[in-house]
Design a protein around this motif. Structure first.
Motif, PDB file in Angstrom:
ATOM      1  N   THR A   5      47.609  36.035  25.651  1.00 35.77           N
ATOM      2  CA  THR A   5      46.868  34.787  25.591  1.00 35.77           C
ATOM      3  C   THR A   5      45.503  34.982  26.213  1.00 35.77           C
ATOM      4  O   THR A   5      45.279  35.903  26.990  1.00 35.77           O
ATOM      5  CB  THR A   5      47.601  33.662  26.352  1.00 35.77           C
ATOM      6  OG1 THR A   5      47.839  34.100  27.696  1.00 35.77           O
ATOM      7  CG2 THR A   5      48.931  33.333  25.691  1.00 35.77           C
ATOM      8  N   ARG A   6      44.571  34.076  25.898  1.00 39.55           N
ATOM      9  CA  ARG A   6      43.241  34.111  26.486  1.00 39.55           C
ATOM     10  C   ARG A   6      43.207  33.136  27.667  1.00 39.55           C
ATOM     11  O   ARG A   6      43.680  32.010  27.572  1.00 39.55           O
ATOM     12  CB  ARG A   6      42.180  33.717  25.455  1.00 39.55           C
ATOM     13  CG  ARG A   6      42.094  34.718  24.307  1.00 39.55           C
ATOM     14  CD  ARG A   6      40.910  34.376  23.407  1.00 39.55           C
ATOM     15  NE  ARG A   6      40.857  35.268  22.284  1.00 39.55           N
ATOM     16  CZ  ARG A   6      40.273  36.469  22.309  1.00 39.55           C
ATOM     17  NH1 ARG A   6      39.744  36.900  23.417  1.00 39.55           N
ATOM     18  NH2 ARG A   6      40.249  37.213  21.224  1.00 39.55           N
ATOM     19  N   HIS A   7      42.677  33.569  28.789  1.00 34.64           N
ATOM     20  CA  HIS A   7      42.581  32.743  29.979  1.00 34.64           C
ATOM     21  C   HIS A   7      41.108  32.518  30.311  1.00 34.64           C
ATOM     22  O   HIS A   7      40.237  33.316  29.975  1.00 34.64           O
ATOM     23  CB  HIS A   7      43.300  33.408  31.154  1.00 34.64           C
ATOM     24  CG  HIS A   7      44.755  33.647  30.892  1.00 34.64           C
ATOM     25  ND1 HIS A   7      45.671  32.637  30.770  1.00 34.64           N
ATOM     26  CD2 HIS A   7      45.459  34.790  30.700  1.00 34.64           C
ATOM     27  CE1 HIS A   7      46.875  33.141  30.531  1.00 34.64           C
ATOM     28  NE2 HIS A   7      46.768  34.451  30.476  1.00 34.64           N
ATOM     29  N   ALA A   8      40.850  31.424  31.014  1.00 34.44           N
ATOM     30  CA  ALA A   8      39.472  31.080  31.350  1.00 34.44           C
ATOM     31  C   ALA A   8      38.890  32.053  32.373  1.00 34.44           C
ATOM     32  O   ALA A   8      37.718  32.380  32.334  1.00 34.44           O
ATOM     33  CB  ALA A   8      39.408  29.647  31.875  1.00 34.44           C
ATOM     34  N   ARG A   9      39.710  32.518  33.297  1.00 36.29           N
ATOM     35  CA  ARG A   9      39.216  33.382  34.365  1.00 36.29           C
ATOM     36  C   ARG A   9      38.848  34.756  33.809  1.00 36.29           C
ATOM     37  O   ARG A   9      39.619  35.361  33.075  1.00 36.29           O
ATOM     38  CB  ARG A   9      40.267  33.522  35.453  1.00 36.29           C
ATOM     39  CG  ARG A   9      39.772  34.299  36.673  1.00 36.29           C
ATOM     40  CD  ARG A   9      40.834  34.335  37.758  1.00 36.29           C
ATOM     41  NE  ARG A   9      40.364  35.028  38.945  1.00 36.29           N
ATOM     42  CZ  ARG A   9      40.373  36.364  39.077  1.00 36.29           C
ATOM     43  NH1 ARG A   9      40.828  37.110  38.096  1.00 36.29           N
ATOM     44  NH2 ARG A   9      39.925  36.932  40.171  1.00 36.29           N
ATOM     45  N   ARG A  10      37.681  35.238  34.168  1.00 31.88           N
ATOM     46  CA  ARG A  10      37.200  36.515  33.660  1.00 31.88           C
ATOM     47  C   ARG A  10      37.255  37.536  34.780  1.00 31.88           C
ATOM     48  O   ARG A  10      36.428  37.543  35.701  1.00 31.88           O
ATOM     49  CB  ARG A  10      35.769  36.378  33.141  1.00 31.88           C
ATOM     50  CG  ARG A  10      35.615  35.396  31.987  1.00 31.88           C
ATOM     51  CD  ARG A  10      36.031  36.033  30.685  1.00 31.88           C
ATOM     52  NE  ARG A  10      35.005  36.940  30.199  1.00 31.88           N
ATOM     53  CZ  ARG A  10      35.154  37.729  29.134  1.00 31.88           C
ATOM     54  NH1 ARG A  10      36.291  37.764  28.489  1.00 31.88           N
ATOM     55  NH2 ARG A  10      34.170  38.509  28.744  1.00 31.88           N
ATOM     56  N   THR A  11      38.232  38.412  34.749  1.00 28.86           N
ATOM     57  CA  THR A  11      38.358  39.485  35.725  1.00 28.86           C
ATOM     58  C   THR A  11      37.521  40.670  35.261  1.00 28.86           C
ATOM     59  O   THR A  11      37.675  41.151  34.137  1.00 28.86           O
ATOM     60  CB  THR A  11      39.831  39.914  35.859  1.00 28.86           C
ATOM     61  OG1 THR A  11      40.611  38.797  36.262  1.00 28.86           O
ATOM     62  CG2 THR A  11      39.983  41.026  36.869  1.00 28.86           C
ATOM     63  N   ARG A  12      36.624  41.115  36.113  1.00 23.65           N
ATOM     64  CA  ARG A  12      35.758  42.251  35.762  1.00 23.65           C
ATOM     65  C   ARG A  12      36.585  43.538  35.864  1.00 23.65           C
ATOM     66  O   ARG A  12      37.038  43.904  36.952  1.00 23.65           O
ATOM     67  CB  ARG A  12      34.560  42.325  36.695  1.00 23.65           C
ATOM     68  CG  ARG A  12      33.642  41.113  36.665  1.00 23.65           C
ATOM     69  CD  ARG A  12      32.637  41.176  37.804  1.00 23.65           C
ATOM     70  NE  ARG A  12      33.313  41.257  39.099  1.00 23.65           N
ATOM     71  CZ  ARG A  12      32.699  41.543  40.249  1.00 23.65           C
ATOM     72  NH1 ARG A  12      31.404  41.808  40.270  1.00 23.65           N
ATOM     73  NH2 ARG A  12      33.389  41.599  41.377  1.00 23.65           N
ATOM     74  N   THR A  13      36.761  44.207  34.744  1.00 20.30           N
ATOM     75  CA  THR A  13      37.644  45.370  34.673  1.00 20.30           C
ATOM     76  C   THR A  13      36.902  46.556  34.092  1.00 20.30           C
ATOM     77  O   THR A  13      36.203  46.423  33.081  1.00 20.30           O
ATOM     78  CB  THR A  13      38.882  45.053  33.805  1.00 20.30           C
ATOM     79  OG1 THR A  13      39.605  43.981  34.415  1.00 20.30           O
ATOM     80  CG2 THR A  13      39.783  46.269  33.673  1.00 20.30           C
ATOM     81  N   VAL A  14      37.061  47.704  34.741  1.00 22.25           N
ATOM     82  CA  VAL A  14      36.510  48.965  34.235  1.00 22.25           C
ATOM     83  C   VAL A  14      37.670  49.869  33.827  1.00 22.25           C
ATOM     84  O   VAL A  14      38.608  50.069  34.602  1.00 22.25           O
ATOM     85  CB  VAL A  14      35.642  49.672  35.296  1.00 22.25           C
ATOM     86  CG1 VAL A  14      35.300  51.099  34.848  1.00 22.25           C
ATOM     87  CG2 VAL A  14      34.363  48.882  35.545  1.00 22.25           C
ATOM     88  N   VAL A  15      37.613  50.395  32.631  1.00 25.93           N
ATOM     89  CA  VAL A  15      38.584  51.373  32.145  1.00 25.93           C
ATOM     90  C   VAL A  15      37.891  52.727  32.091  1.00 25.93           C
ATOM     91  O   VAL A  15      36.816  52.866  31.495  1.00 25.93           O
ATOM     92  CB  VAL A  15      39.124  50.993  30.754  1.00 25.93           C
ATOM     93  CG1 VAL A  15      40.048  52.092  30.220  1.00 25.93           C
ATOM     94  CG2 VAL A  15      39.863  49.661  30.809  1.00 25.93           C
ATOM     95  N   ASP A 302      30.102  47.195  39.870  1.00 26.41           N
ATOM     96  CA  ASP A 302      31.088  46.430  40.625  1.00 26.41           C
ATOM     97  C   ASP A 302      32.152  45.879  39.684  1.00 26.41           C
ATOM     98  O   ASP A 302      31.862  45.528  38.526  1.00 26.41           O
ATOM     99  CB  ASP A 302      30.417  45.271  41.365  1.00 26.41           C
ATOM    100  CG  ASP A 302      29.454  45.733  42.447  1.00 26.41           C
ATOM    101  OD1 ASP A 302      29.602  46.882  42.909  1.00 26.41           O
ATOM    102  OD2 ASP A 302      28.562  44.954  42.814  1.00 26.41           O
ATOM    103  N   CYS A 303      33.371  45.779  40.190  1.00 20.74           N
ATOM    104  CA  CYS A 303      34.451  45.231  39.370  1.00 20.74           C
ATOM    105  C   CYS A 303      35.607  44.807  40.262  1.00 20.74           C
ATOM    106  O   CYS A 303      35.645  45.091  41.457  1.00 20.74           O
ATOM    107  CB  CYS A 303      34.912  46.241  38.327  1.00 20.74           C
ATOM    108  SG  CYS A 303      35.583  47.766  39.019  1.00 20.74           S
ATOM    109  N   ASP A 304      36.574  44.116  39.656  1.00 21.37           N
ATOM    110  CA  ASP A 304      37.765  43.650  40.355  1.00 21.37           C
ATOM    111  C   ASP A 304      38.970  44.558  40.118  1.00 21.37           C
ATOM    112  O   ASP A 304      39.871  44.632  40.963  1.00 21.37           O
ATOM    113  CB  ASP A 304      38.129  42.237  39.873  1.00 21.37           C
ATOM    114  CG  ASP A 304      36.975  41.267  39.980  1.00 21.37           C
ATOM    115  OD1 ASP A 304      36.476  41.086  41.099  1.00 21.37           O
ATOM    116  OD2 ASP A 304      36.555  40.713  38.937  1.00 21.37           O
ATOM    117  N   VAL A 305      38.992  45.193  38.955  1.00 23.11           N
ATOM    118  CA  VAL A 305      40.119  46.038  38.550  1.00 23.11           C
ATOM    119  C   VAL A 305      39.567  47.327  37.958  1.00 23.11           C
ATOM    120  O   VAL A 305      38.585  47.306  37.213  1.00 23.11           O
ATOM    121  CB  VAL A 305      41.016  45.321  37.510  1.00 23.11           C
ATOM    122  CG1 VAL A 305      42.009  46.292  36.877  1.00 23.11           C
ATOM    123  CG2 VAL A 305      41.760  44.154  38.154  1.00 23.11           C
ATOM    124  N   VAL A 306      40.207  48.445  38.294  1.00 25.19           N
ATOM    125  CA  VAL A 306      39.913  49.731  37.651  1.00 25.19           C
ATOM    126  C   VAL A 306      41.203  50.244  37.026  1.00 25.19           C
ATOM    127  O   VAL A 306      42.243  50.289  37.686  1.00 25.19           O
ATOM    128  CB  VAL A 306      39.368  50.772  38.649  1.00 25.19           C
ATOM    129  CG1 VAL A 306      39.304  52.160  37.999  1.00 25.19           C
ATOM    130  CG2 VAL A 306      37.987  50.373  39.146  1.00 25.19           C
TER     131      VAL A 306
END
Length: 542
Positions: A5-15, A302-306
Motif C-alpha cells: 500500500t502507499r502511505h503518506a509518510r515518506r521515509t528517506r531510503t538509500v539502496v 542523509d537518509c532514514d533507512v539504508v
C-alpha cells in the motif's frame, strides 16, 4: 497481513547496489511509500546479472537458469504487472544435456517429467519408479520451503510452532543433517543419475557432500517443473525490474560508489528502536551514506533507512564503522565461501548442434573434483566439471546468423590471487589456462574437434574480477555456500543488530543464492521493515 500500500509518510531510503536484489528492494519500498535513491558503483545495472557485447554477440555474464517461475510472477504481480506482460518466456526442451567423462552418449533431461522417468529407467532398471518417488519428495519439500521458510526473516520463531511444522520435525531433521549425495544414493546406484541429482548443489555455492538434502527440492524445479528462458536474455529481466523501479519513483544513480554508511545515536530513550519500538540494547541509527560521484567528488546523502544489496562482507567490513558491525571479520573466518569461477565468453563461427541451450560436463571422480575446490588445500580441478550455456540455440538476437554464443562457467576455488580475466586471451596466465583447458575438454567430450579454431570473440573473467568489480567476498562467484551452518536462520539476519535502520538484501543474506532467492530477499526486507513475521509470500493486489 497487508498487501503493498502507499502511505503518506515518506521515509528517506538509500539502496546500495543495482543488481536484481537492489532493484527489486527499491521498487517494493518505493511502492510502499519510501522516498528511494538507488546507488550503483558501476556504470551499468545488473551486478552479477550483467551483460557484455562484442562483435555482434551479446552475453549474459552471470545467472542463466530461469527456475521457480512462480517466484518471478509473484514479484511482478506485487508491482501490478506479471511475468507474461514483462517477459517473453520460452520453455527449453530438452531442459539441458549432460556429458559424462568416458561415456560416449550424453543424457538429455526433457521438459516433461514422464520423459525423464523413462530416461532414468533406461539407464538403470527400477530408476524410473525411484525418480517418481524422489520428485514427489522434492515437490513436497519445495512447497514446504516456499510456504514456511523462504519468505520469512526468522525475526520470530513463533509462526513455526504449529502442528504442520512440528509434525514434520523428524523429516526436517533428516533432510537437514543428511548430505545431498547420500540422500540421492538411497534412491539410485548409477553414478550418472546421482550426479544429475547432485549437481544443483554447485549452483547453491556448495558441493553434494556438503549441501543438506533439504535442497533435493531443486530437482523438482528442473526435472518436473521445467526450465524457461527469457528472450533477450537475463538482461531483459534486469531491465524490466529497473523500469518498474523507476516507474515507482526510484532515483537510480550509476557511477555512484558508496564509501561509508554513517550512523549516530538514535533519537529514542529506554533502549527502544526508532522504527520498530522493539526493546533491545541501545544502538546507533542510520544517518546517511557517503558516495563518490562519477567525477570523484564525495557526496553526503542523509537518509532514514539504508538497504545494502551489495556483498554482505563488503558492507560490514568496509562500509560500516568497526564498532557498529554485526558481522565483523572474525564472524567471516567461520564462514565457508561458495566456489570461485572462471567465466569464458566465446563467439563461435558456425553452429554447435552437439550442445543444447544448457549443457553440463561431469567428471567421473567427483570426490576429487570437489575436494580440490572446497578442501583444506584447494587447487584447480583438472579435468573439471563445468557448465556451458549456448543461448543462441533459443534466442536469435544474441549472435549473428550462422554463429553460436557460448558461455562457460568453470567452478574453481574462491581465491582472487588466481587472477583476472581479459579480452582475446589478455587475462592473467592462470585464468587463460583454465579457459583453454575447458574449451579443449568441451571440444573432446562433445566431439567438436575444430572448436578452438572457430572462436572469433573471447573474454574471460576470474576470481580477481569478482573481488574487484563486485566486491565479492574471497572472489567467490556466488556468495556463502548453502551448507547446514549457512542455510535458513543460520545464514544470518537481514537487519543489523547494531545500527537501527540498516538492512541487507541479496544472495549473501537470507534466503540465499540465485535470482529467485534475490527477489524473495527483497520481499523479506519489506516484511522486516513492517515487522511482519509471517512465513509465506505477501498477498498480491487484486
Amino acid at each position: 497481513m497487508e498487501a503493498l500500500t502507499r502511505h503518506a509518510r515518506r521515509t528517506r531510503t538509500v539502496v546500495i547496489g543495482g543488481g536484481i536484489a537492489g532493484l527489486a528492494s527499491a521498487a517494493l519500498l518505493a511502492r510502499e511509500g519510501h522516498d528511494v535513491t538507488l546507488l550503483e558503483a558501476r556504470g551499468e545495472l545488473g551486478g552479477r546479472a550483467g551483460s557484455w557485447d562484442a562483435g555482434g554477440f551479446r552475453f549474459d555474464t552471470g545467472p542463466s537458469w530461469y527456475l521457480m517461475p512462480e517466484v518471478f510472477d509473484h514479484f511482478y504481480r506485487l508491482l501490478g504487472t506479471s511475468a507474461a506482460e514483462q517477459l517473453d518466456l520460452s520453455r527449453l526442451d530438452p531442459g539441458y544435456r549432460v556429458y559424462f567423462e568416458a561415456q560416449a552418449e550424453p543424457v538429455d533431461i526433457a521438459a516433461d517429467r514422464e520423459a525423464n522417468l523413462r530416461t532414468f529407467e533406461r539407464i538403470e532398471p527400477g530408476a524410473g519408479a525411484a525418480l517418481d518417488r524422489y520428485l514427489d519428495s522434492a515437490e513436497e519439500t519445495y512447497r514446504m520451503a516456499v510456504g514456511r521458510f523462504l519468505y520469512t526473516s526468522f525475526a520470530s520463531f513463533r509462526p513455526f510452532l504449529d502442528r504442520a511444522v512440528i509434525g514434520r520435525l523428524g523429516r526436517l531433521a533428516r533432510l537437514l543433517l543428511q548430505p545431498l549425495d547420500r540422500f540421492a544414493a538411497g534412491y539410485f546406484r548409477d553414478p550418472r543419475l546421482r550426479q544429475i541429482l547432485g549437481f544443483p548443489a554447485v549452483f547453491l555455492g556448495s558441493s553434494p557432500g556438503r549441501t543438506p538434502s533439504m535442497y533435493h527440492l531443486m530437482s523438482y524445479l528442473d526435472l518436473a517443473d521445467g526450465v524457461l528462458y527469457p528472450q533477450g536474455g537475463f538482461t531483459r529481466v534486469i531491465d524490466s525490474i529497473a523500469d518498474l523501479a523507476r516507474a515507482e519513483g526510484v532515483r537510480v544513480l550509476t557511477g555512484a560508489r558508496v564509501t561509508g554508511i554513517r550512523a549516530a545515536a538514535p533519537m529514542t530513550s529506554r533502549g527502544k528502536t526508532r522504527r520498530t519500538g522493539a526493546a533491545r540494547p541501545p544502538a546507533s541509527a542510520v544517518a546517511g551514506v557517503n558516495y563518490l560521484g562519477p567525477d570523484g567528488t564525495t557526496v553526503e546523502l542523509d537518509c532514514d533507512v539504508v538497504v545494502s544489496a551489495a556483498d554482505l562482507h563488503h558492507t560490514e567490513t568496509e562500509l560500516v564503522p568497526a564498532e557498529q558491525r554485526t558481522y565483523p571479520e572474525r564472524w567471516w573466518r567461520r564462514r565457508v565461501s561458495g566456489p570461485g569461477a572462471v567465466l569464458v565468453m566465446l563467439g563461435v563461427r558456425g553452429e554447435l548442434p552437439e550442445l543444447q541451450h544448457h549443457t553440463l560436463f561431469f567428471t567421473s571422480d567427483w570426490k576429487e573434483n570437489f575436494g580440490r575446490i572446497f578442501g583444506k588445500n584447494p587447487s584447480v580441478p583438472a579435468p573439471a566439471s563445468f557448465y556451458a550455456c549456448m543461448p543462441s540455440a533459443t534466442d536469435a538476437t544474441v549472435a549473428p546468423s550462422g554463429t553460436a554464443n557460448l558461455f562457460l562457467l568453470v567452478p574453481i576455488p574462491a581465491d582472487p590471487s588466481l587472477g583476472r580475466g581479459g579480452i582475446a586471451g589478455a587475462g592473467d596466465a592462470a585464468i587463460e589456462a583454465i579457459a583453454d583447458a575447458a574449451i579443449g575438454q568441451l571440444s573432446e567430450w562433445a566431439g567438436i574437434p575444430d572448436l578452438m579454431e572457430r572462436i572469433v570473440v573471447r573474454r574471460t573473467v576470474g576470481p580477481g574480477d569478482f573481488a574487484e568489480d563486485l566486491n565479492s567476498w574471497r572472489g567467490g562467484a556466488l556468495g556463502p555456500g548453502h551448507t547446514l551452518r549457512q542455510s535458513a536462520f543460520l545464514r544470518g539476519s537481514n537487519a543489523s543488530a547494531r545500527v537501527d535502520g540498516l538492512y541487507y538484501a541479496g544472495g549473501t543474506t537470507i534466503p540465499g543464492i540465485g535470482l529467485p532467492m534475490c527477489l524473495i530477499s527483497a520481499e523479506i526486507l519489506l516484511k522486516r521493515i513492517r515487522s511482519d513475521t509471517s512465513t509465506g509470500p505477501l498477498p498480491e493486489p487484486l
